[in-house]
Motif scaffolding. Structure first.
Motif, short mmCIF file in Angstrom:
data_model
loop_
_atom_site.label_atom_id
_atom_site.label_comp_id
_atom_site.label_asym_id
_atom_site.label_seq_id
_atom_site.Cartn_x
_atom_site.Cartn_y
_atom_site.Cartn_z
N SER A 235 0.98 -1.06 -0.26
CA SER A 235 -0.31 0.19 0.30
C SER A 235 0.99 1.57 -0.54
O SER A 235 2.27 1.41 0.32
CB SER A 235 -0.72 0.18 1.26
N ARG A 237 0.40 3.53 1.97
CA ARG A 237 0.53 4.17 3.15
C ARG A 237 1.89 2.90 3.67
O ARG A 237 2.96 3.36 4.84
CB ARG A 237 -0.38 3.96 4.42
N ARG A 238 2.02 1.62 3.38
CA ARG A 238 3.18 0.91 3.56
C ARG A 238 4.25 1.76 3.73
O ARG A 238 5.51 1.73 3.63
CB ARG A 238 2.95 -0.01 3.37
N ASN A 240 5.31 5.02 1.74
CA ASN A 240 5.53 6.02 2.70
C ASN A 240 6.15 6.17 4.11
O ASN A 240 7.29 6.10 4.54
CB ASN A 240 4.39 6.24 3.38
N LEU A 241 5.77 4.76 5.04
CA LEU A 241 6.26 4.61 6.44
C LEU A 241 7.68 4.10 6.46
O LEU A 241 8.78 4.50 7.17
CB LEU A 241 5.70 3.48 6.84
N ALA A 289 0.38 10.51 0.37
CA ALA A 289 -0.31 9.61 1.21
C ALA A 289 -2.36 10.43 1.46
O ALA A 289 -3.01 10.28 1.61
CB ALA A 289 -0.02 9.22 2.87
#
Length: 320
Positions: A235, A237-238, A240-241, A289
């Motif tokens: 994803s 989000r993953r 970006n993290l 995001a």
């Protein structure tokens, strides 16, 4: 009475025309030879060799607490460049099936048939063999073993296996990308100190946000080729993290190196450059995001600048 006529005299092309024709053929031959030479050079992925130069010379200077032997520097740089070039040529040979599917790589010499696969294989093996011979003859056993391990790991473990099977391929592939730091240090000292490992960690963690930014840019390419790069299979989000987390780890590793033989000049530079790196990583993650338009290559290029600045200061630090 018959009239006999002589056949018309054929004088052939003028001297100037013939010379122009010959020159044209020679020009085409030179152009063809030049294209082949450029193709073999591109097989070595010169950008990777540039990374080796940026990180290895300053590391050797820090290990020697000044300028090491110029002969040793030349051997390590030539041997390292041949090792990286040979490993890259073998990588191109192994990846020729997927390179032709990706927009970023379809113009490489094997997909365009400028170089035959067998020729690329032989070329890569020769470069790798010469590099190991140089390191064995003029450095020490540790630097030589690290060189052999780096080539084998990049082609046999990363390219043949990890790259095609796991989304963590970039993480594990970072080992060979950071290996030149250890090789340079080992060539000077015959051992690996905490400072060498700190610089290894710096380059290792740096590669993650650097290459994830590139993978975001060419996400469709990797998906088409069936390569499970993180931006393809995870994803937003993953991704970006991980970009933010590994950027923080990069900056942390750079600061760990500070008390291991580096001066406040390096420390201040690491703090300032690291702060900018973090701002860029957080900006990319925040925009991504939110679904806003992003420019991942901005982070990619800044990452290059960041590493260049840091290792240039390491070289300066070693001199003063």
């Amino acid at each position: 009475m018959s009239m006999i006529t002589e056949p018309p005299v054929t004088t052939g092309p003028s001297r100037s025309t013939a010379e122009q024709s010959t020159a044209g053929v020679r020009g085409q031959q030179r152009s063809g030879a030049g294209e082949v030479v450029r193709a073999y050079v591109s097989l070595t992925k010169p950008r990777i060799v540039e990374l080796l130069l940026v990180t290895t010379i300053p590391t050797m200077m820090l290990a020697a607490d000044g300028l090491p032997s110029l002969w040793l520097m030349a051997v390590v740089l030539v041997g390292g460049a041949l090792a990286a070039g040979g490993a890259s040529a073998l990588n191109c040979y192994i990846d020729r099936d997927i390179d032709q599917l990706m927009r970023r790589t379809k113009r490489r010499p094997l997909p365009t048939h400028v170089v035959a696969p067998r020729s690329a294989l032989i070329f890569g093996l020769v470069l790798a063999g010469v590099s190991v011979a140089l390191m064995a003859a003029f450095t020490n056993w540790l630097a030589t073993i690290l060189t052999i391990a780096s080539i084998a790991y990049y082609d046999l473990v990363y390219t043949l296996w990890l790259k095609r099977t796991t989304a963590q391929n970039t993480f594990w592939g970072g080992i060979c990308g950071a290996a030149p730091v250890l090789i340079g240090w080992a060539a000077v000292t015959g051992s690996l100190s905490p400072a060498a490992w700190a610089l290894f960690a710096l380059v290792f963690f740096w590669q993650l946000p650097h290459f994830y930014a590139l993978a975001i840019k060419y996400k469709v390419d990797y998906a088409r080729a069936g390569i499970p790069m993180l931006p393809v299979v995870a994803s937003v989000r993953r991704v970006n993290l991980e970009i933010v987390a590994y950027t923080w780890l990069t900056v942390f590793a750079s600061l760990v190196a500070w008390p291991l033989g580096l001066s406040p000049i390096y420390g201040v530079t690491a703090v300032v450059a690291g702060a900018v790196f973090l701002v860029e990583a957080h900006r990319l993650a925040r925009r991504s995001a939110r679904g806003e338009a992003i420019k991942p290559m901005r982070l990619f290029h800044w990452a290059n600048t960041y590493l260049t600045i840091l290792f240039a200061v390491i070289a300066l630090d070693a001199l003063i």
